[in-house]
Design a protein around this motif. Structure first.
Motif, short mmCIF file in Angstrom:
data_model
loop_
_atom_site.label_atom_id
_atom_site.label_comp_id
_atom_site.label_asym_id
_atom_site.label_seq_id
_atom_site.Cartn_x
_atom_site.Cartn_y
_atom_site.Cartn_z
N PHE A 69 27.33 -48.98 4.17
CA PHE A 69 27.23 -50.39 4.51
C PHE A 69 28.57 -50.95 4.97
CE2 PHE A 69 26.94 -54.88 4.01
CZ PHE A 69 25.62 -55.19 4.25
N ALA A 70 29.56 -50.84 4.11
CA ALA A 70 30.87 -51.41 4.42
C ALA A 70 31.45 -50.76 5.68
CB ALA A 70 31.81 -51.23 3.24
N ARG A 71 31.25 -49.44 5.79
CA ARG A 71 31.83 -48.71 6.91
C ARG A 71 31.22 -49.20 8.24
NH1 ARG A 71 30.87 -44.80 9.67
NH2 ARG A 71 28.89 -44.31 8.67
N VAL A 72 29.90 -49.25 8.28
CA VAL A 72 29.22 -49.67 9.50
C VAL A 72 29.60 -51.11 9.85
CG1 VAL A 72 26.97 -50.23 10.51
CG2 VAL A 72 27.27 -48.11 9.25
N PHE A 73 29.62 -51.96 8.86
CA PHE A 73 29.96 -53.35 9.15
C PHE A 73 31.38 -53.46 9.71
CE2 PHE A 73 31.97 -57.36 8.01
CZ PHE A 73 31.12 -58.25 8.66
N ALA A 89 24.58 -53.17 9.68
CA ALA A 89 24.95 -52.54 8.41
C ALA A 89 23.73 -52.44 7.50
CB ALA A 89 26.06 -53.33 7.73
N ILE A 90 22.95 -53.50 7.47
CA ILE A 90 21.73 -53.49 6.65
C ILE A 90 20.79 -52.38 7.12
CG2 ILE A 90 19.63 -54.76 6.11
CD1 ILE A 90 21.37 -57.32 6.13
N PHE A 91 20.58 -52.32 8.43
CA PHE A 91 19.70 -51.27 8.97
C PHE A 91 20.22 -49.89 8.61
CE2 PHE A 91 18.61 -54.41 12.59
CZ PHE A 91 17.70 -55.05 11.77
N GLU A 127 29.69 -56.52 -7.22
CA GLU A 127 31.00 -56.05 -6.77
C GLU A 127 30.97 -55.76 -5.27
OE1 GLU A 127 33.85 -56.02 -8.02
OE2 GLU A 127 34.85 -54.88 -6.43
N GLN A 128 29.91 -55.12 -4.83
CA GLN A 128 29.75 -54.85 -3.40
C GLN A 128 29.81 -56.13 -2.58
OE1 GLN A 128 30.27 -51.48 -3.48
NE2 GLN A 128 29.12 -51.70 -1.58
N GLN A 129 29.18 -57.13 -3.15
CA GLN A 129 29.14 -58.43 -2.49
C GLN A 129 30.54 -59.00 -2.32
OE1 GLN A 129 27.35 -62.26 -4.25
NE2 GLN A 129 25.76 -60.72 -4.07
N GLY A 133 32.38 -59.77 1.07
CA GLY A 133 32.96 -61.09 1.27
C GLY A 133 34.35 -61.00 1.88
N LYS A 134 35.14 -60.07 1.39
CA LYS A 134 36.49 -59.89 1.95
C LYS A 134 36.44 -59.61 3.44
CE LYS A 134 39.13 -58.17 -2.01
NZ LYS A 134 39.81 -57.01 -2.60
N LEU A 135 35.58 -58.66 3.80
CA LEU A 135 35.47 -58.28 5.21
C LEU A 135 35.00 -59.45 6.06
CD1 LEU A 135 33.83 -54.74 4.81
CD2 LEU A 135 36.22 -55.27 5.35
#
Lengths: 211, 211
Positions: A69-73, A89-91, A127-129, A133-135
């Motif tokens: 998720f984080a990587r794709v986003f 990222a969701i997909f 935590e993921q959220q 949020g940072k990104l």
DNA sequence: TTGATTTTGATAGTAACTGTCAATTGACAT
DNA sequence: ATGTCAATTGACAGTTACTATCAAAATCAA
């Protein structure tokens, strides 16, 4: 990569695989860390070194998935607007889950029956959220504490979660991407009811959201 | 109400009070169930009969607070549209939290430092969400499984949660009702970025959400 | 191969929880 | 008041997740 790292990787993987099998067969509570250690052919001490707690074994798969998720986003948002990058990222993460359907369904069923593991999953998602949020904050040139940032991050996680739930509800028949797109459309077309304070003026207001 | 129930109620209350004090003083992990039992002047056996697990002691206050939520929503939604009823319920529960600021801040700080209690809170909120979903579904004449229902329920909980976070962040100075209203306005005015799939047509689209 | 370093496993201990059963306490009819 | 019944309590024993420590074994670097 040295021999050490390779062995460690294989141990981690074996622990998770064996543990998931045992959880599925005998239930989460009924499966002791000792029996997991035995199945994975290592000592309890070593098992605890790999996974400091039982629930982390179940969560491991989720952490695998959501690294995506984080990587794709992060990548996609370099060249595209934030809303599209979130959708991508969701997909992406949903597709990984779909593609390993047997394992995903197993993990989900374990989590449903194990309150502690389930609770830990929520905490992990929170935590993921924050990470997301940072990104998003960077990309929006806003502060991390900006409520719009938090809302957006939470919405993204929410949509992914609901799509995954739905996917599981019909036993993996329908691709969760379709559900996610549907959810996004609901927002786009304002077909969702948002909490909204009563208008203070005496004149009755329009209520497109609710009839 | 008989003497028995009265005593039980007082015991429950005493346990929570004493436990919160101990958690605040020595930390959650460092406080044993035995020491809580001692402080509340009852045996460990009895303590476990009142609270089957340590984290439930911390959560007790939240369950107290959020009973309000469902109650207010159920009542208010009889005569008002769903979106307004949700707003009222959110305001109601936030006001209770605000009014007991010292305790609320203590509980929050404990939860921050105790992963297990925090995780359990998420899980509890998820359950609340399902309950709220039932009520909303009734009111919207939709099925409980309807994605719009789930989204709305989750949004309401989310807004309440974010407002409470914000309130805690500025140490209870600003009323959380204002924050909640602000959050609702963000949705109303579309100042939030929603995940949204890229348009498939070649023509570039407008992107009001992102610049 | 040798020496340093990291990983492993054996052992002992803590504390959260469970189950059982006898003692105690409150409810209630007489 | 008193005896009876039911519910609450507490003592005890046991299981298991998890921690800490330290010696043995495996890996790496030379």
């Amino acid at each position: 990569m040295g021999l050490r790292e390779k062995k460690a990787q294989r141990s981690r993987d074996r622990i998770v695989t064996e543990a998931l099998t045992l959880f599925g067969k005998n239930g989460y509570e009924q499966t002791t860390m000792e029996s997991i250690a035995e199945a994975a052919e290592l000592s309890p001490s070593t098992l605890y070194r790999y996974f400091p707690s039982k629930d982390l074994i179940v969560l491991q798969r989720f952490t695998d998935y959501s690294e995506q998720f984080a990587r794709v986003f992060a990548e996609y948002s370099l060249r595209h607007p934030v809303d599209e990058a979130l959708a991508e990222a969701i997909f992406a993460v949903l597709e990984v889950e779909d593609s390993r359907s047997a394992e995903t369904l197993l993990v989900r069923s374990i989590i449903d029956e194990a309150p502690i593991a389930r609770a830990r999953l929520w905490d992990y998602l929170a935590e993921q959220q924050r990470q997301l949020g940072k990104l998003i904050a960077q990309r929006m040139r806003a502060k991390e504490s900006d409520l719009r940032v938090k809302l957006t991050a939470q919405l993204a996680i929410m949509i992914a979660g609901l799509a995954a739930d739905q996917w599981r509800a019909d036993a993996g028949k329908r691709p969760s991407r379709a559900t996610a797109e549907n959810l996004m459309r609901l927002f786009q077309d304002r077909e969702v009811i948002f909490p909204r304070p009563a208008a203070k003026s005496a004149r009755p207001r329009q209520t497109p959201n609710n009839r």
